[in-house]
Design a protein around this motif. Structure first.
Motif, PDB file in Angstrom:
ATOM      1  N   SER A  14     -35.472  29.508 -46.521  1.00  0.00           N
ATOM      2  CA  SER A  14     -36.682  29.135 -47.260  1.00  0.00           C
ATOM      3  C   SER A  14     -37.771  28.643 -46.310  1.00  0.00           C
ATOM      4  O   SER A  14     -38.946  29.006 -46.464  1.00  0.00           O
ATOM      5  CB  SER A  14     -36.369  28.035 -48.273  1.00  0.00           C
ATOM      6  OG  SER A  14     -35.368  28.454 -49.155  1.00  0.00           O
ATOM      7  N   LYS A  15     -37.374  27.846 -45.333  1.00  0.00           N
ATOM      8  CA  LYS A  15     -38.372  27.321 -44.398  1.00  0.00           C
ATOM      9  C   LYS A  15     -38.975  28.453 -43.562  1.00  0.00           C
ATOM     10  O   LYS A  15     -40.194  28.516 -43.371  1.00  0.00           O
ATOM     11  CB  LYS A  15     -37.756  26.245 -43.500  1.00  0.00           C
ATOM     12  CG  LYS A  15     -38.744  25.679 -42.497  1.00  0.00           C
ATOM     13  CD  LYS A  15     -38.587  24.195 -42.283  1.00  0.00           C
ATOM     14  CE  LYS A  15     -39.679  23.653 -41.375  1.00  0.00           C
ATOM     15  NZ  LYS A  15     -39.400  22.297 -40.902  1.00  0.00           N
ATOM     16  N   LEU A  16     -38.110  29.340 -43.077  1.00  0.00           N
ATOM     17  CA  LEU A  16     -38.614  30.471 -42.281  1.00  0.00           C
ATOM     18  C   LEU A  16     -39.560  31.343 -43.100  1.00  0.00           C
ATOM     19  O   LEU A  16     -40.611  31.767 -42.617  1.00  0.00           O
ATOM     20  CB  LEU A  16     -37.445  31.325 -41.766  1.00  0.00           C
ATOM     21  CG  LEU A  16     -36.589  30.716 -40.649  1.00  0.00           C
ATOM     22  CD1 LEU A  16     -35.368  31.588 -40.397  1.00  0.00           C
ATOM     23  CD2 LEU A  16     -37.397  30.529 -39.367  1.00  0.00           C
ATOM     24  N   ARG A  17     -39.194  31.595 -44.353  1.00  0.00           N
ATOM     25  CA  ARG A  17     -40.038  32.457 -45.213  1.00  0.00           C
ATOM     26  C   ARG A  17     -41.401  31.794 -45.454  1.00  0.00           C
ATOM     27  O   ARG A  17     -42.429  32.449 -45.428  1.00  0.00           O
ATOM     28  CB  ARG A  17     -39.281  32.734 -46.518  1.00  0.00           C
ATOM     29  CG  ARG A  17     -39.906  33.710 -47.494  1.00  0.00           C
ATOM     30  CD  ARG A  17     -40.190  35.070 -46.923  1.00  0.00           C
ATOM     31  NE  ARG A  17     -41.571  35.199 -46.547  1.00  0.00           N
ATOM     32  CZ  ARG A  17     -42.116  36.273 -45.970  1.00  0.00           C
ATOM     33  NH1 ARG A  17     -41.388  37.331 -45.687  1.00  0.00           N
ATOM     34  NH2 ARG A  17     -43.369  36.300 -45.652  1.00  0.00           N
ATOM     35  N   LYS A  18     -41.386  30.457 -45.669  1.00  0.00           N
ATOM     36  CA  LYS A  18     -42.660  29.751 -45.896  1.00  0.00           C
ATOM     37  C   LYS A  18     -43.507  29.721 -44.623  1.00  0.00           C
ATOM     38  O   LYS A  18     -44.730  29.889 -44.675  1.00  0.00           O
ATOM     39  CB  LYS A  18     -42.392  28.326 -46.388  1.00  0.00           C
ATOM     40  CG  LYS A  18     -42.018  28.294 -47.866  1.00  0.00           C
ATOM     41  CD  LYS A  18     -41.639  26.879 -48.315  1.00  0.00           C
ATOM     42  CE  LYS A  18     -40.940  26.939 -49.665  1.00  0.00           C
ATOM     43  NZ  LYS A  18     -39.971  25.856 -49.843  1.00  0.00           N
ATOM     44  N   LEU A  19     -42.855  29.533 -43.483  1.00  0.00           N
ATOM     45  CA  LEU A  19     -43.590  29.571 -42.207  1.00  0.00           C
ATOM     46  C   LEU A  19     -44.214  30.938 -41.996  1.00  0.00           C
ATOM     47  O   LEU A  19     -45.366  31.052 -41.550  1.00  0.00           O
ATOM     48  CB  LEU A  19     -42.655  29.232 -41.040  1.00  0.00           C
ATOM     49  CG  LEU A  19     -42.221  27.772 -40.887  1.00  0.00           C
ATOM     50  CD1 LEU A  19     -41.093  27.647 -39.877  1.00  0.00           C
ATOM     51  CD2 LEU A  19     -43.415  26.902 -40.474  1.00  0.00           C
ATOM     52  N   LYS A  20     -43.459  31.987 -42.321  1.00  0.00           N
ATOM     53  CA  LYS A  20     -43.985  33.350 -42.139  1.00  0.00           C
ATOM     54  C   LYS A  20     -45.157  33.619 -43.082  1.00  0.00           C
ATOM     55  O   LYS A  20     -46.127  34.291 -42.698  1.00  0.00           O
ATOM     56  CB  LYS A  20     -42.876  34.385 -42.369  1.00  0.00           C
ATOM     57  CG  LYS A  20     -43.318  35.839 -42.241  1.00  0.00           C
ATOM     58  CD  LYS A  20     -43.745  36.212 -40.822  1.00  0.00           C
ATOM     59  CE  LYS A  20     -43.983  37.688 -40.620  1.00  0.00           C
ATOM     60  NZ  LYS A  20     -45.189  38.217 -41.261  1.00  0.00           N
ATOM     61  N   ASP A  21     -45.099  33.076 -44.301  1.00  0.00           N
ATOM     62  CA  ASP A  21     -46.210  33.254 -45.258  1.00  0.00           C
ATOM     63  C   ASP A  21     -47.529  32.748 -44.674  1.00  0.00           C
ATOM     64  O   ASP A  21     -48.584  33.250 -45.010  1.00  0.00           O
ATOM     65  CB  ASP A  21     -45.926  32.493 -46.565  1.00  0.00           C
ATOM     66  CG  ASP A  21     -44.860  33.164 -47.402  1.00  0.00           C
ATOM     67  OD1 ASP A  21     -44.529  34.339 -47.146  1.00  0.00           O
ATOM     68  OD2 ASP A  21     -44.343  32.501 -48.335  1.00  0.00           O
TER      69      ASP A  21
END
Ligand SMILES: [Zn+2]
Length: 253
Positions: free
Chosen positions: A244-251
């Protein structure tokens, strides 16, 4: 059996499977009519089937006009029957269909959209994954939850390692930059960086990738890696929390 890649729109990939033994021609996610039609005309092909991974317009944009011209049959996930233009056949999760000698499994993998599926040709070790997984990345979570997307990405990650992955977009260079920002000491990623930069310099597609390659380089496949966890300060978190953190950072990258 040959898979042809058809670049469409700004950065989409549509695909055309040609099964020369049984003379079947299958399109995957025709993004637009004219480019796909030109490809078919040049090769003198008539597509009997169109398979869609999800309902987004840059994956189904060619459906109606191609169906009108070639009388193709359109297959998609049953739950998306009202969102996939021209759909004829409603597929279920884990259903296997046979087209000639090709056995094509449908797997529900929600998150990017609620009705997203990928198609797995087990015998050929090929997966058409739409916007679930990209080379060095994964799709944005639009209609589902982070948890759904995490499980969907894992379904691809757990396919046979030699499986070739055909995804819906050429996002590799941008994904590479994100992976490098977090996992810059990964030797396999550095090797892949050189290959990707050389390919993109000459406008060569970086697709297909393989499950094995992604396991070594795609941070969304490497949630248990201590260096990645350290880089985002989540050393003791669950894999879902890291995802979840990686996906939000990528967003926001
Ligand atoms: Zn999409």
């Amino acid at each position: 059996m040959i898979v042809n890649l058809i670049p469409c729109l700004a950065d989409n990939y549509s695909y055309c499977i040609i099964d020369s033994v049984n003379k079947n021609v299958i399109l995957i996610d025709p993004a637009e009519f004219s480019v796909v039609d030109n490809f078919l005309k040049n090769k003198n092909l008539v597509p009997n089937y169109i398979l869609n991974t999800h309902h987004h317009s840059d994956h189904v944009g060619g459906n109606i006009l191609l169906k009108q011209k070639y009388n193709s049959s359109i297959l998609g996930f049953a739950a998306d029957k009202d969102r996939i233009p021209g759909i004829d056949t409603f597929l279920k999760d884990r259903e296997t269909i046979k087209i000639g000698n090709l056995e094509i499994e449908t797997h529900h993998a929600p998150g990017h959209t609620s009705g997203h599926v990928f198609y797995y040709l087990k015998n050929e070790k090929i997966a058409f994954v739409g916007d679930i997984v990209f080379s060095l990345g994964c799709g944005r979570v639009f209609e589902g939850t982070m948890e759904q997307m995490y499980h969907s990405v894992n379904k691809i990650k757990n396919l046979a390692p030699e499986t070739r992955i055909f995804c819906g977009h050429e996002y590799t260079k941008s994904n590479l930059n994100f992976c490098m920002s977090i996992d810059k000491n990964n030797k396999d990623l550095k090797i892949k960086e050189q290959i990707i930069l050389a390919q993109r310099k000459h406008n060569i597609p970086t697709i297909p990738t393989t499950v094995m390659d992604e396991q070594k380089t795609n941070i969304f496949f490497r949630l248990d890696d201590t260096k990645i966890r350290k880089a985002i300060s989540l050393e003791n978190a669950t894999e879902l929390e890291v995802f979840s953190k990686l996906r939000k950072l990528k967003d926001n990258f």
